[in-house]
Design an enzyme around this catalytic site. Sequence first.
Site, mmCIF file in Angstrom:
data_model
loop_
_atom_site.group_PDB
_atom_site.id
_atom_site.type_symbol
_atom_site.label_atom_id
_atom_site.label_comp_id
_atom_site.label_asym_id
_atom_site.label_seq_id
_atom_site.Cartn_x
_atom_site.Cartn_y
_atom_site.Cartn_z
ATOM 1 N N GLY A 1 -72.957 69.616 -30.750
ATOM 2 C CA GLY A 1 -73.336 70.008 -29.229
ATOM 3 C C GLY A 1 -73.742 68.426 -28.444
ATOM 4 O O GLY A 1 -73.081 67.807 -27.896
ATOM 5 N N THR B 1 -68.010 78.597 -32.949
ATOM 6 C CA THR B 1 -67.181 77.891 -31.371
ATOM 7 C C THR B 1 -65.574 78.072 -31.282
ATOM 8 O O THR B 1 -64.443 78.407 -32.221
ATOM 9 C CB THR B 1 -67.868 76.670 -30.917
ATOM 10 O OG1 THR B 1 -68.761 76.466 -30.443
ATOM 11 C CG2 THR B 1 -66.733 76.526 -29.995
ATOM 12 N N THR C 1 -65.474 70.975 -31.628
ATOM 13 C CA THR C 1 -66.514 71.528 -31.794
ATOM 14 C C THR C 1 -67.520 71.146 -33.139
ATOM 15 O O THR C 1 -66.813 70.197 -33.714
ATOM 16 C CB THR C 1 -65.406 72.874 -32.592
ATOM 17 O OG1 THR C 1 -67.170 73.705 -33.064
ATOM 18 C CG2 THR C 1 -64.995 72.947 -33.958
ATOM 19 N N GLY C 2 -68.510 71.321 -32.998
ATOM 20 C CA GLY C 2 -70.119 70.739 -33.672
ATOM 21 C C GLY C 2 -70.739 70.692 -32.785
ATOM 22 O O GLY C 2 -71.384 71.692 -31.798
ATOM 23 N N ARG D 1 -80.678 75.383 -23.520
ATOM 24 C CA ARG D 1 -80.457 74.451 -23.758
ATOM 25 C C ARG D 1 -78.501 74.385 -23.265
ATOM 26 O O ARG D 1 -77.937 75.818 -23.308
ATOM 27 C CB ARG D 1 -80.446 74.679 -25.249
ATOM 28 C CG ARG D 1 -79.474 73.402 -26.023
ATOM 29 C CD ARG D 1 -78.173 74.221 -26.314
ATOM 30 N NE ARG D 1 -77.037 72.890 -27.496
ATOM 31 C CZ ARG D 1 -76.456 72.446 -27.842
ATOM 32 N NH1 ARG D 1 -75.253 74.339 -27.762
ATOM 33 N NH2 ARG D 1 -75.742 71.997 -28.669
HETATM 34 N N1 ASP Z 1 -70.510 72.424 -29.979
HETATM 35 C C1 ASP Z 1 -71.285 74.105 -29.909
HETATM 36 C C2 ASP Z 1 -72.246 73.021 -28.901
HETATM 37 O O1 ASP Z 1 -73.074 72.633 -29.334
HETATM 38 C C3 ASP Z 1 -71.468 74.268 -30.787
HETATM 39 C C4 ASP Z 1 -70.305 74.692 -32.228
HETATM 40 O O2 ASP Z 1 -69.456 73.914 -31.507
HETATM 41 O O3 ASP Z 1 -69.933 75.763 -33.036
HETATM 42 O O4 ASP Z 1 -73.086 74.022 -28.280
#
Ligand code: ASP
Length: 355
Positions: A277, A223, A274-275, A251
């Site tokens: 979600g 992301t 980021t992570g 989703r």
């Molecule tokens: N946070 C994003 C999600 O869950 C994914 C990511 O940050 O890589 O869609």
Amino acid sequence: MMSVSCRPSRTFSFLFLAGLILSMHTQPTSAQDVQTARQEAPPQRFALVLHGGAGGNPANWTADYRAAKRQSLAAALDAGSDMLGRGAAALDVVEHVVRILEDDPLFNAGRGCVLNERGEHELDASIMDGSNLACGAVAGVRRVKNPITLARRVMTETPHVLLASHGAEEFAELQGLEFAPPEYFRTPEQIRQWEKWKASRAGRAQLERQQESGPRDKAYFGTVGCVAVDARGHIAAATSTGGLTGKRWGRVGDSPIVGAGTYANDASCGVSCTGTGEEFIRHHVAADLSARIRYASQSLDEAAAIIIGQVLPEDCGGLIAIDKSYNITMQFNTAAMARAAADSTGRREIRLERE
Ligand code: ASP
């Protein structure tokens, strides 16, 4: 009475004319003068930070991969710093930087996004203006080349905050935004990743486990996000993503949820996350960071450290943020987070993992 009231006005007229003549003489008169005047304009105060996702296993990264990723982050960072140094608004800068990263196939946003369980892509994005709390977001869009620009149009051209799926795309058409075919978004690398995910009999179960307790395989992440504070002290934040590989179709993660994946408020800070979600939504991470600064008088670093170290589950993700005093923080509890920061004091750093 008359003469008393006339005298200041004559004095004013004289001063005004003198000023005008003087300014005509000091105005640049040739293209070269204009150029010189521009070069001499003092650089404006700013701070800028961006991320390219928390995840991946650094042990598997080749030297070429590291170099390419660093180069992409540097290009986006320098473009944003240059704009801010010349006095651009934070909101314009975060949109511009995120567009650069969306167009770059090395990141999971726009071109190069990950694929869902059906092998299709669905993109989410959000943007927020800390000067007035205006915000806009889109979820589940498939055809819009730069979802972040669509999010900004939702913010400025509708009374709403979040548009999803077909409705968002119809709005993008009305706004005359650029569209791209499926092949544009789905790069060979992401198709390979998806095939690997599909071939893994445990793939689906693995994703469900990740959503419960934090991911084990950070290859899913990538992301992008950006936060900036400009010379006027205005803070803006933006985030854009393709979400998680193999996610259930429909989703929606934290990235388009204001207060979870993105937040900006001139009174406190701007943040992009980021992570996994689901965890960032559960813990309304972006709004929590702002609230800790505003109401609990925690510093930016302290508030981010508590959220990353104590509030979120381990191995879950990270955040980048800037406060109203131009402080920058970049924290994560995964093995890596692609990130870069710069400010008007000359700071310029680009990092991929823990250093
Ligand atoms: N946070 C994003 C999600 O869950 C994914 C990511 O940050 O890589 O869609």
